[in-house]
Design a protein around this motif. Sequence first.
Motif, PDB file in Angstrom:
ATOM      1  N   THR A 126      -3.870   1.099  -4.073  1.00 35.35           N
ATOM      2  CA  THR A 126      -3.457   1.475  -2.783  1.00 35.35           C
ATOM      3  C   THR A 126      -4.896   1.168  -1.963  1.00 35.35           C
ATOM      4  O   THR A 126      -4.938   0.883  -0.917  1.00 35.35           O
ATOM      5  CB  THR A 126      -3.088   2.856  -2.657  1.00 35.35           C
ATOM      6  N   TYR A 141      -5.360  -1.075   1.292  1.00 36.57           N
ATOM      7  CA  TYR A 141      -5.857  -0.452   2.711  1.00 36.57           C
ATOM      8  C   TYR A 141      -6.827  -1.057   3.049  1.00 36.57           C
ATOM      9  O   TYR A 141      -6.939  -1.574   4.243  1.00 36.57           O
ATOM     10  CB  TYR A 141      -6.168   1.124   2.217  1.00 36.57           C
ATOM     11  N   ARG A 199       0.952  -1.063  -0.024  1.00 36.58           N
ATOM     12  CA  ARG A 199      -0.040  -0.150   0.099  1.00 36.58           C
ATOM     13  C   ARG A 199       1.072   1.015   0.096  1.00 36.58           C
ATOM     14  O   ARG A 199       0.615   2.173  -0.713  1.00 36.58           O
ATOM     15  CB  ARG A 199      -0.974   0.176   1.282  1.00 36.58           C
TER      16      ARG A 199
END
Length: 199
Positions: free
Chosen positions: A184, A188, A144
């Motif tokens: 990302t 997450y 991430r």
Amino acid sequence: MARTPKAGAAVRPSRSRAARPKTATADARLRVTAERLNTPSDLSPEASREIAEGLTVLLSDFLALYLKTKNFHWHVSGPHFRDYHLLLDEQAAQILAVTDDVAERARKIGGTTLRSLGQAARKTRIADNNADYVDPLDMLAELRDDNKATTARMRELHDLCDEHNDVSTASMLEEWIDQAEERTWFLYEASRRGGADGH
């Protein structure tokens, strides 16, 4: 057994190939090689050089990020193995799919790009992870952060393209930024630890 020179024969000092001075022929050969790879572009030579170098560094980052994502895909374990294994495989495939476009864009504007893994290793800004074991949630968190950092660097390269009015590279970067932002986001959400606050 070393051969001794005959009596009266002149002894010529040996000179290694590296010690020999460059000849005009060698310089000309290098110029011809450079000209063969110099794709015509309406961008200035400075713009072509700077953007192509930025793309080459980005390509190095993508290759390193691809390999790290595959590393974690191969070595993930635990109760969420299948979900994480498939997520990382999808993300690695997406990263690898853009590498050819990055390299070819550098060539289209008159630059050159990577020639070896060694060159990529010297240029990348993605840190290796050679640990024998990495916790699955730590894997996701590390990827991430790597994707987030890569997004920020692509924005910087986008700014450079804007300075030189390279709208095509800027447009491609916008697509790659969107993909990195999605990676990302997924990483997450997948790495959030359960709790009252969702972490």
